[in-house]
Design an enzyme around this catalytic site. Structure first.
Site, PDB file in Angstrom:
ATOM      1  N   GLN A 160      -4.878  -0.978   9.820  1.00 36.80           N
ATOM      2  CA  GLN A 160      -4.776  -2.306   9.197  1.00 36.80           C
ATOM      3  C   GLN A 160      -5.428  -3.357  10.091  1.00 36.80           C
ATOM      4  OE1 GLN A 160      -3.747  -2.964   6.125  1.00 36.80           O
ATOM      5  NE2 GLN A 160      -3.812  -5.185   6.247  1.00 36.80           N
ATOM      6  N   ASP A 200     -11.547   3.191   4.751  1.00 38.86           N
ATOM      7  CA  ASP A 200     -12.155   1.868   4.601  1.00 38.86           C
ATOM      8  C   ASP A 200     -13.672   1.899   4.739  1.00 38.86           C
ATOM      9  OD1 ASP A 200     -10.035  -0.095   4.232  1.00 38.86           O
ATOM     10  OD2 ASP A 200      -9.330   0.509   6.206  1.00 38.86           O
ATOM     11  N   LYS A 206       0.834  -1.204   0.000  1.00 35.67           N
ATOM     12  CA  LYS A 206       0.000   0.000   0.000  1.00 35.67           C
ATOM     13  C   LYS A 206       0.872   1.258   0.000  1.00 35.67           C
ATOM     14  CE  LYS A 206      -3.830  -2.387   2.256  1.00 35.67           C
ATOM     15  NZ  LYS A 206      -4.604  -2.681   3.475  1.00 35.67           N
TER      16      LYS A 206
END
Ligand code: GUN
Length: 295
Positions: A103, A126, A59
């Site tokens: 994460q 997210d 990422k």
């Protein structure tokens, strides 16, 4: 009678994500010219799960590739939840970062919901905060979670129709399964959700036009579980060692699928790279929203 011959479509997320990231690169240049601001992503990584470390590295690499700035904060697995929350609040306040990614999974000793509840929904790349989940399920998403969004883009790119199709989602996680259900419904599919307690999982899958396998269980499904010309998206990613070599495999055993399915997303090179591309698109979108709101 001659048997019908299929050429299965490989849903190539690697090449699609490459072109998405190339076009994002030029949008970042324009954004920077217009606002004198570089889009930024902050990442919080807790513990030493090796797969999470690999994903985060990928990422961050793509962030630098397209001209975002980024910052990684690493914490040991035994971090106090109060320290983690403090870090999230620091990222919330830091105007350099338009997106913040925590994460997942967090070590089991930490309550994910409690950490996520500190995250500013305007920076939630997210779409996992309560506010953003509510917006998604009201069909007014601030951002669509990265994996489901990537899957929809992949299906659309390969002109796989969703409307009116019978879709089965195998998995009910907050990050993939549930938002995938919402997205399929939004695109007018008829959706069934299966999970670890489903009694007739294989029977449900064998009736589906589209199967999204996101249970996180290696080789859960195979050829006999899919009808001919079904479309199968494999979200799973598992490391297997054979003859001292390491391979990545999904939730679907791909043996014999070539002349059976209409389309399959490969592992690796299917959903994974699309998830990363969508993370960067979501970050860029949040940066644009931030600039709009600060006018
Ligand atoms: N872990 C695996 N995939 C993801 C993702 O898309 N976002 C976050 N936050 N954690 C993940």
């Amino acid at each position: 009678m001659l048997e019908e011959f299929f050429i299965m479509i490989h849903l190539d997320g690697k090449s699609l994500s490459f072109s998405i990231l190339e076009s994002l690169k030029s949008r970042v240049v324009e954004f920077q010219k217009k606002h004198s601001v570089v889009p930024g992503l902050a990442v919080l990584l807790v513990g030493d799960d090796s797969a999470s470390h690999v994903y985060v590295r990928q990422k961050l690499k793509q962030c630098s590739n397209i001209g975002f700035h980024s910052k990684l904060k690493n914490f040991p697995a035994n971090v106090k939840i109060s320290d983690l929350k403090k870090q999230v609040e620091e990222f919330n306040k830091d105007s350099q970062f338009h997106g913040v990614l925590i994460q997942l999974p967090l070590p089991s000793s930490l309550k994910e919901e409690e950490v996520l509840s500190c995250l500013d929904p305007a920076k939630d790349v997210d779409g996992l905060t309560l506010e953003n989940r509510a917006l998604l399920w009201s069909n007014r998403p601030r951002v669509v979670p990265c994996t489901p969004l990537g899957i929809i883009k992949l299906l659309k790119h390969y002109k796989i129709s969703i409307e009116g199709q019978k879709a089965v989602v195998v998995g009910r996680s907050q990050i993939v399964g549930l938002p995938m259900v919402q997205q399929l419904l939004y695109h007018q599919a008829t959706v069934t959700v299966c999970h670890s307690r489903t009694k007739n999982l294989k029977e449900e899958c064998s009736q589906a036009d589209i199967v999204i396998a996101c249970a996180g269980k290696k080789s859960l499904l195979s050829k006999k579980d899919f009808k001919k010309e079904a479309v199968v998206v494999d979200v799973g990613i598992h490391r297997v060692v054979q003859d001292s070599k390491t391979y990545l495999v999904g939730d679907v055993d791909s043996e014999g699928l070539e002349n059976h399915l209409k389309a399959l997303s490969p592992v690796p090179g299917g959903v994974g790279p699309m998830t990363i591309a969508m993370l960067l698109e979501n970050t860029f979108h949040l940066a644009e929203q931030f600039m709009k709101e600060s006018l």
